[in-house]
Design a protein around this motif. Structure first.
Motif, PDB file in Angstrom:
ATOM      1  N   SER A 103       0.823  -1.207   0.000  1.00 53.87           N
ATOM      2  CA  SER A 103       0.000   0.000   0.000  1.00 53.87           C
ATOM      3  C   SER A 103       0.859   1.261   0.000  1.00 53.87           C
ATOM      4  O   SER A 103       0.593   2.203  -0.757  1.00 53.87           O
ATOM      5  CB  SER A 103      -0.934  -0.013   1.206  1.00 53.87           C
ATOM      6  OG  SER A 103      -1.744   1.137   1.214  1.00 53.87           O
ATOM      7  N   LYS A 109       1.057   3.844  -3.181  1.00 55.22           N
ATOM      8  CA  LYS A 109       0.738   5.280  -3.076  1.00 55.22           C
ATOM      9  C   LYS A 109       1.856   6.123  -3.678  1.00 55.22           C
ATOM     10  O   LYS A 109       1.587   7.091  -4.400  1.00 55.22           O
ATOM     11  CB  LYS A 109       0.506   5.670  -1.616  1.00 55.22           C
ATOM     12  CG  LYS A 109      -0.799   5.154  -1.062  1.00 55.22           C
ATOM     13  CD  LYS A 109      -0.918   5.478   0.420  1.00 55.22           C
ATOM     14  CE  LYS A 109      -2.167   4.821   1.004  1.00 55.22           C
ATOM     15  NZ  LYS A 109      -2.243   5.014   2.467  1.00 55.22           N
ATOM     16  N   ILE A 130       1.698   5.738  -7.488  1.00 51.97           N
ATOM     17  CA  ILE A 130       0.597   6.523  -8.057  1.00 51.97           C
ATOM     18  C   ILE A 130       1.004   7.985  -8.183  1.00 51.97           C
ATOM     19  O   ILE A 130       0.814   8.608  -9.232  1.00 51.97           O
ATOM     20  CB  ILE A 130      -0.676   6.384  -7.188  1.00 51.97           C
ATOM     21  CG1 ILE A 130      -1.233   4.961  -7.279  1.00 51.97           C
ATOM     22  CG2 ILE A 130      -1.729   7.415  -7.588  1.00 51.97           C
ATOM     23  CD1 ILE A 130      -2.239   4.615  -6.188  1.00 51.97           C
ATOM     24  N   THR A 180      -3.745   4.262 -12.344  1.00 56.52           N
ATOM     25  CA  THR A 180      -5.105   3.758 -12.148  1.00 56.52           C
ATOM     26  C   THR A 180      -5.082   2.305 -11.673  1.00 56.52           C
ATOM     27  O   THR A 180      -5.809   1.936 -10.754  1.00 56.52           O
ATOM     28  CB  THR A 180      -5.921   3.888 -13.458  1.00 56.52           C
ATOM     29  OG1 THR A 180      -5.976   5.280 -13.807  1.00 56.52           O
ATOM     30  CG2 THR A 180      -7.322   3.339 -13.303  1.00 56.52           C
ATOM     31  N   CYS A 215      -2.646   0.818 -10.070  1.00 60.04           N
ATOM     32  CA  CYS A 215      -2.049   0.777  -8.725  1.00 60.04           C
ATOM     33  C   CYS A 215      -3.030   1.186  -7.648  1.00 60.04           C
ATOM     34  O   CYS A 215      -2.876   0.792  -6.482  1.00 60.04           O
ATOM     35  CB  CYS A 215      -0.808   1.653  -8.664  1.00 60.04           C
ATOM     36  SG  CYS A 215       0.602   0.960  -9.565  1.00 60.04           S
ATOM     37  N   GLU A 216      -4.066   1.934  -8.003  1.00 63.37           N
ATOM     38  CA  GLU A 216      -5.076   2.315  -7.030  1.00 63.37           C
ATOM     39  C   GLU A 216      -5.761   1.096  -6.438  1.00 63.37           C
ATOM     40  O   GLU A 216      -6.274   1.136  -5.325  1.00 63.37           O
ATOM     41  CB  GLU A 216      -6.101   3.269  -7.658  1.00 63.37           C
ATOM     42  CG  GLU A 216      -5.516   4.645  -7.915  1.00 63.37           C
ATOM     43  CD  GLU A 216      -6.445   5.560  -8.672  1.00 63.37           C
ATOM     44  OE1 GLU A 216      -7.436   5.068  -9.288  1.00 63.37           O
ATOM     45  OE2 GLU A 216      -6.199   6.783  -8.652  1.00 63.37           O
ATOM     46  N   ARG A 217      -5.760  -0.024  -7.155  1.00 68.51           N
ATOM     47  CA  ARG A 217      -6.350  -1.270  -6.654  1.00 68.51           C
ATOM     48  C   ARG A 217      -5.570  -1.838  -5.468  1.00 68.51           C
ATOM     49  O   ARG A 217      -6.089  -2.682  -4.737  1.00 68.51           O
ATOM     50  CB  ARG A 217      -6.385  -2.335  -7.755  1.00 68.51           C
ATOM     51  CG  ARG A 217      -7.226  -1.963  -8.934  1.00 68.51           C
ATOM     52  CD  ARG A 217      -7.223  -3.094  -9.936  1.00 68.51           C
ATOM     53  NE  ARG A 217      -7.341  -2.551 -11.265  1.00 68.51           N
ATOM     54  CZ  ARG A 217      -6.788  -3.062 -12.351  1.00 68.51           C
ATOM     55  NH1 ARG A 217      -6.070  -4.153 -12.282  1.00 68.51           N
ATOM     56  NH2 ARG A 217      -6.967  -2.493 -13.510  1.00 68.51           N
ATOM     57  N   VAL A 267      -4.246   0.039  -3.003  1.00 70.35           N
ATOM     58  CA  VAL A 267      -4.302   0.951  -1.852  1.00 70.35           C
ATOM     59  C   VAL A 267      -5.543   0.660  -1.014  1.00 70.35           C
ATOM     60  O   VAL A 267      -6.604   0.431  -1.505  1.00 70.35           O
ATOM     61  CB  VAL A 267      -4.307   2.422  -2.312  1.00 70.35           C
ATOM     62  CG1 VAL A 267      -4.433   3.357  -1.129  1.00 70.35           C
ATOM     63  CG2 VAL A 267      -3.060   2.724  -3.107  1.00 70.35           C
TER      64      VAL A 267
END
Length: 108
Positions: A65, A69, A72, A102, A104-106, A108
């Motif tokens: 995570s 972040k 991202i 986008t 990588c947001e999965r 977090v």
């Protein structure tokens, strides 16, 4: 065994690394290299953080995570910088960086 979600993120990370390295190399060959310095620096930072996150996913790091972040943030900064240049390699890099952020947001 790696999750399908992690595999999809790895695919985007690898595409981003390739696009950033191609952009970095092409920027060095532009007529006004000094004008491309910000782009070159971000290309390197972005490729490096994507590689680090890729390795962290492969070893199932407990820091996914945190690294995601950072990835991202750097991918979005690189996308913004590259989008400001008309070169084809920069435009392709901007698209790859945004897609990677986008994905990588999965994590977090």
């Amino acid at each position: 065994m790696m999750s399908e979600n992690h595999q999809a993120v790895l695919t985007e990370l690898n595409a981003c690394i390739m696009a950033c390295n191609a952009c970095f190399d092409a920027c060095l060959n532009e007529e006004h290299v000094a004008h491309m310095a910000g782009c070159i620096r971000l290309d390197r930072d972005c490729a490096d953080i994507c590689g680090l996150l890729s390795q962290a996913i492969a070893r199932n790091s407990s820091n996914l995570s945190v690294l995601a972040k950072a990835c991202i943030e750097i991918c979005r900064a690189c996308a913004k910088e590259c989008a400001g240049h008309d070169h084809d390699h920069c435009q392709k890099c901007a698209e790859a960086c945004e897609a990677c952020a986008t994905a990588c947001e999965r994590l977090v």
